[in-house]
Write an enzyme that holds these catalytic residues in place. Structure first.
Site, short mmCIF file in Angstrom:
data_model
loop_
_atom_site.label_atom_id
_atom_site.label_comp_id
_atom_site.label_asym_id
_atom_site.label_seq_id
_atom_site.Cartn_x
_atom_site.Cartn_y
_atom_site.Cartn_z
N ILE A 1 45.07 -27.34 42.38
CA ILE A 1 45.18 -27.83 43.95
C ILE A 1 43.79 -27.74 44.51
O ILE A 1 43.54 -28.11 45.70
CB ILE A 1 46.09 -26.56 44.54
CG1 ILE A 1 45.61 -25.31 44.40
CG2 ILE A 1 47.55 -26.83 44.38
CD1 ILE A 1 46.23 -24.15 45.50
N MET B 1 39.19 -27.01 44.10
CA MET B 1 38.03 -26.33 43.58
C MET B 1 37.40 -25.26 44.12
O MET B 1 36.83 -25.59 45.49
CB MET B 1 37.06 -27.84 43.26
CG MET B 1 36.27 -27.68 42.26
SD MET B 1 37.10 -27.04 40.49
CE MET B 1 35.81 -26.56 39.63
N GLY B 2 37.01 -24.31 43.58
CA GLY B 2 36.11 -23.26 44.30
C GLY B 2 34.82 -23.22 43.89
O GLY B 2 34.55 -23.80 42.99
N PHE C 1 33.81 -20.96 41.93
CA PHE C 1 33.60 -20.33 40.67
C PHE C 1 34.39 -21.08 39.67
O PHE C 1 34.40 -21.06 38.19
CB PHE C 1 33.98 -18.83 40.46
CG PHE C 1 33.20 -17.88 41.33
CD1 PHE C 1 31.82 -17.60 40.82
CD2 PHE C 1 33.47 -17.56 42.60
CE1 PHE C 1 30.91 -16.72 41.62
CE2 PHE C 1 32.40 -16.84 43.34
CZ PHE C 1 31.27 -16.35 42.88
N GLY C 2 35.26 -21.94 40.19
CA GLY C 2 36.07 -22.81 39.07
C GLY C 2 37.41 -23.31 39.77
O GLY C 2 37.34 -23.40 41.11
N VAL D 1 41.18 -23.99 41.28
CA VAL D 1 42.22 -23.25 41.85
C VAL D 1 43.57 -23.91 41.64
O VAL D 1 43.40 -25.18 41.89
CB VAL D 1 42.00 -23.11 43.52
CG1 VAL D 1 42.97 -22.32 44.22
CG2 VAL D 1 40.62 -22.80 43.88
N ASP E 1 31.54 -16.48 57.61
CA ASP E 1 31.53 -17.86 57.31
C ASP E 1 33.00 -18.19 57.95
O ASP E 1 33.80 -19.05 57.20
CB ASP E 1 31.61 -17.93 55.65
CG ASP E 1 31.54 -19.45 55.36
OD1 ASP E 1 31.25 -20.34 56.15
OD2 ASP E 1 31.77 -19.70 54.28
P1 AMP Z 1 37.99 -21.30 47.90
O1 AMP Z 1 37.34 -21.13 46.73
O2 AMP Z 1 38.85 -20.30 48.47
O3 AMP Z 1 37.43 -22.06 49.07
O4 AMP Z 1 39.34 -22.47 47.53
C1 AMP Z 1 39.10 -23.86 47.17
C2 AMP Z 1 40.05 -24.55 47.80
O5 AMP Z 1 41.34 -24.32 47.02
C3 AMP Z 1 40.75 -24.56 49.25
O6 AMP Z 1 39.89 -25.24 50.03
C4 AMP Z 1 42.03 -24.72 49.26
O7 AMP Z 1 42.49 -26.20 49.30
C5 AMP Z 1 42.64 -24.19 47.81
N1 AMP Z 1 42.98 -22.80 48.03
C6 AMP Z 1 42.49 -21.71 47.74
N2 AMP Z 1 43.24 -20.68 48.11
C7 AMP Z 1 44.48 -21.21 48.14
C8 AMP Z 1 45.92 -20.61 48.47
N3 AMP Z 1 45.94 -19.26 48.57
N4 AMP Z 1 46.75 -21.36 48.82
C9 AMP Z 1 46.71 -22.77 48.82
N5 AMP Z 1 45.43 -23.37 48.59
C10 AMP Z 1 44.44 -22.59 48.40
#
Ligand code: AMP
Length: 889
Positions: free
Chosen positions: A574, A576-577, A579-580, A582, A693
């Protein structure tokens, strides 16, 4: 005929009875003239289909507007398919009758805009598909930000950008007779308004700002530097005859020193010092005088003393009755030149000699005045008899085991005839406890009867009729020709070594003590701080920084639950974070029902640091438990890849979510989201956690529109890098969201989180618009520093923008706390009238006037209290009006 019965020409079509109409009307080629977005204003009348007798379903009440970009100004045939549709245009007003005698003309005006950037010009076309329509006029225009002068810089008439949110950066040029203070810049917004003026110009010297232009200073006035705000009156004793003076000229007899500022009065040299008196003491003279009667309007008078010697006792000089400058051996205390005091002691003069002392007074303009010698006052004195000066040097001519043959020079100033010399000496070890004296008429003495291998100390003094002079300084000689191993003045090497090492040891000890005390004080301060903080929030858990753990795995075990990988079912990617990937998926823990989760994994080939940083987010998240903070379900650390499992937020990140649903929420719904975020942030600040942030992209939204704070990754990034704001690492700081003090000196506090919260408010109300649009980071920092703040987004209630501005107070102590923000938002939600657009406060007592189309249930839902729906209904609160009767109880 128009409403005033004046004939007008129209293009008409009214084939409402025939099916499949496709009638086109095309304009001539319209040159673009540099425009990037053009506006088309169409005036037309349209007949209501219902009013036409006998029409079937073929009648339409709209027409279509098209455009076609082209470099050809005379295209004879353009295919329909090469036109691009702008919009289907419907009438706001249609009319039912054509009654020429008593006709009410219903003219519609519609404006559409279209981006035209690819060719030199374009054609417009109107397509009728079966309406009864008359096209009255078409006006085509584009918008410019008009020529303007801001901060003394001229900004030219500027065509707006191609997109509705684009800003065109324009560099201004300084107006005539002005200089650049800081590069003048402004942005031309899409609606033709100038935004965010930065920098500007100063009027040049001799000019001042009047009515946006630089005008010359008039006679009698001047301006020396461009930074001076305005022309000033000429200071006393000066004038300017012509316009545009940068400095005023001095009146005759008045002067200005090179270092005098232009704002200072013109001044004069001082008059002579007064009342010079002298007191002779043997061969010294004390001179004292009073300051000049006229200081010339300055306070920098200094004095110099000139010394002339006459020749009594010196035949050649006295015969000729001349005088000469004193020699360099005469001493002046504190000094001979540049005296600021009015007293000087002159010593080392010759005895029985006549001197003349002249004291001159000068000040900063003495040289500028061009006067030859400075005004002065003189006095002549004759010195008295005086004892001889000390012998300056003793030498040893011969050494034996028991004797030393010494010799010396006559004193520099014998001050008379030397009658004899006295030699005092003693064994060095004995000090002066027992000494011997010898007297001699010559300048040598043979000291005998000394012990062998012994160091002796000698002093010599001369005697004249005026008595003994002072003893010479000590001279040491040994009866042994082998030199005694001396180092310096009686300090032997062993002692030196000892003292050097002693000082070293002392230094070491004190350094150690300092370090220990520093450590202690730092430690105790931290302890005290946290104790104080705990004291401030009794009973509230304090966040523990996982980076204080030596072993990151220990932190993870303390704060996160280990999940067996077999209970996780990954479904799809769903996002991309850092570190990899998501992913979303399902988690079924024993004895619990299956839930949807988000799964973040650490990509293969990670370093130790990456592992630590990745897991730290879980160690932080695991400490929180709040409905507006993303909930950690657990971690997988026992097998690879490492995973962090959190609750699943169906609507993803808030910024993307709002952009997708632009304009689709009521203000109350938006405020409901903001309330959730504020509540989560209040919880974090109560736990002493600073997020650093906070931004809409780091807020996640679930299917119930509940917003939760997430992304606990950045909190440590800048911790140990004091240069961060000035180096490439500034890239880590989300500049647009960060408070100025956090950018410049890394002062990250809950108050800087409040600043970011204000930006999030702006993002939310503008449905995910980028803060400060496409300005670059440097310009954003500069603009904010100069006091610029983001304007209210479209349709933003005044109260909300005011709250944003409060969050963006320069002084962080003046910003509201999250608890105050939460109270404020609660108040707004309880009194939705206050959120009415543009108005200060909605004062209507009829709730519908304040909140259109809003039910009690929707209201409860927006504040996360929908579970009370039935309770409210049972208590008789069925409409918004009844809510007004709610009391605190
Ligand atoms: P992050 O690394 O936390 O910035 O996550 C990257 C992307 O993954 C975010 O911008 C969201 O679109 C998605 N994402 C992260 N955590 C969640 C979650 N708990 N539920 C749904 N989408 C998520």
């Amino acid at each position: 005929m128009d409403e005033k019965n004046i004939p007008i020409r129209t293009y008409q079509v009214c084939n409402v009875l025939e099916p499949s109409q496709n009638n086109w009307l095309r304009t001539d080629w319209i040159p673009r003239s540099g425009a990037q977005r053009v506006y088309v204003e169409v005036k037309f009348t349209l007949r209501d289909c219902n009013s036409l007798p006998g029409v079937t379903g073929t009648c339409k009440e709209t027409f279509n507007l098209y455009y076609h970009e082209s470099n050809e100004d005379r295209e004879s045939y353009i295919k329909e398919s090469s036109f691009i549709k702008v919009d289907t245009v419907a009438a706001d007003e249609s009319f039912t009758q054509v009654d020429v005698g008593d006709r009410i003309m219903k003219l519609n005006t519609e404006v559409r805009d279209v981006k035209v950037t690819t060719k030199k010009g374009f054609y417009l076309a109107f397509q009728d598909v079966g309406a009864c329509i008359a096209l009255v006029s078409v006006r085509v225009f584009y918008k410019t930000c008009p020529l303007t002068i801001r901060n003394l810089a001229t900004f030219p008439d500027t065509v707006t950008g191609a997109d509705t949110s684009s800003l065109v950066e324009v560099r201004g040029s300084c107006v005539n007779r002005s200089e650049e203070r800081e590069e003048p810049k402004m942005y031309c917004g899409a609606d033709g308004e100038w935004l965010v003026p930065i920098g500007g110009c100063f009027c040049s010297p001799g000019y001042e700002e009047r009515g946006g232009a630089c005008k010359a200073c008039t006679a009698g006035f001047y301006k020396a530097r461009s930074v001076d705000p305005a022309c000033a009156k000429c200071p006393p004793h000066s004038y300017s005859l012509r316009d545009g003076a940068t400095v005023c000229d001095c009146h005759t007899g008045y002067f200005r020193a090179d270092s005098d500022p232009a704002s200072m009065s013109c001044t004069q040299p001082p008059s002579a010092p007064q009342q010079l008196i002298s007191v002779v003491n043997e061969t010294s003279v004390v001179l004292e005088w009073a300051p000049p009667r006229r200081l010339g309007g300055r306070s920098d008078a200094i004095y110099s003393v000139e010394c002339l010697i006459f020749g009594p006792g010196d035949r050649s000089i006295s015969n000729s009755q001349t005088c000469l400058p004193c020699g360099s051996d005469v001493l002046f205390s504190p000094s001979q030149l540049g005296l600021r005091t009015t007293r000087v002691v002159v010593s080392e003069l010759k005895a029985h000699t006549r001197y003349t002392f002249t004291v001159h007074a000068r000040n900063g303009v003495s040289r500028a005045s061009g006067a030859g010698s400075a005004p002065s006052v003189s006095v002549s004195v004759t010195t008295n008899q005086a004892a001889p000066s000390p012998v300056s040097m003793i030498q040893v001519l011969d050494v034996t085991r028991h004797s030393l043959l010494l010799s010396w020079q006559q004193p520099d100033r014998p001050n008379g005839v030397i009658l004899e010399y006295e030699v005092k000496f003693y064994e060095k070890d004995q000090k002066e406890r027992s000494y011997r004296i010898m007297r001699t008429f010559s300048q040598t003495v043979d000291v005998t009867g000394l012990s062998p291998l012994t160091v002796y100390v000698f002093h010599v003094r001369a005697r004249t009729a005026a008595g003994y002079g002072d003893f010479s300084s000590p001279f040491e000689f040994s009866t042994n020709s082998d030199p005694f191993p001396l180092i310096g003045e009686g300090v032997n090497s062993a002692f030196l070594l000892l003292s050097v090492s002693g000082v070293g040891v002392l230094l070491l000890i004190s350094a150690a003590a300092f370090i220990i005390s520093r450590r202690r004080s730092k430690y105790s301060k931290t302890k005290q701080d946290s104790e104080e903080e705990k004291h401030l929030n009794p009973g509230v858990k304090i966040y523990v920084d996982p980076f204080t753990y030596e072993d990151p795995d220990q932190a993870i075990h303390d704060f996160a639950k280990e999940i067996d990988v077999s209970s996780i079912h990954i479904e799809k990617v769903i996002g991309m974070g850092e570190f990899g990937e998501v992913c979303s998926g399902r988690l079924r823990l024993q004895g619990k029902r299956e839930i949807y989760v988000a799964i973040k994994s650490l990509k293969a080939g990670y370093s130790d640091k990456q592992r630590r940083d990745f897991l730290s987010e879980a160690s932080i998240m695991g400490q929180f438990d709040h409905p507006n903070i993303i909930r950690l379900e657990g971690v997988v650390t026992r097998c690879k890849p490492l995973m962090i499992i959190t609750e699943y937020m169906e609507n993803g990140s808030l910024d993307a979510f709002l952009r997708k649903h632009d304009g689709q929420f009521t203000v109350i719904q938006l405020v409901g989201m903001l309330r959730g975020i504020a509540s989560g942030m209040k919880y974090l600040s109560d736990m002493n956690y600073v997020h650093r942030d906070l931004a809409a992209r780091n807020i996640l939204v679930n299917s119930n529109l509940v917003c939760k704070v997430s992304d606990f990754g950045l909190s440590r990034v800048l911790e140990d890098d004091p240069e961060a704001a000035y180096t490439a690492r500034v890239g880590h700081i989300p500049i647009r969201w960060t408070a100025p003090e956090a950018i410049t000196y890394r002062k990250f506090t809950t108050s800087s989180d409040v600043w970011s919260y204000g930006i999030v408010m702006w993002e939310v109300v503008s449905y995910g618009e980028r803060p400060y649009w496409d300005m670059n980071n440097q310009d954003v920092m500069k603009a904010v520093e100069e006091g610029y703040r983001l304007p209210a987004p479209m349709d933003c209630p005044v109260v909300l923008h005011q709250l944003m501005l409060d969050c963006w107070e320069r002084e962080r102590a003046e910003r509201p706390s999250f608890s105050q923000i939460l109270n404020m938002l609660d108040k707004l939600i309880r009194n939705p009238g206050t959120l009415r657009l543009g108005s200060e406060v909605c004062v209507s007592v009829v709730p519908e006037a304040c909140v259109p189309e809003w039910s009690v249930y929707e209201w409860l839902q927006s504040i996360g209290l929908e579970i009370y729906r039935e309770t409210f209904a049972a208590a008789g609160y069925n409409n918004l009006e009844s809510l007004l009767a709610l009391t605190h109880q």
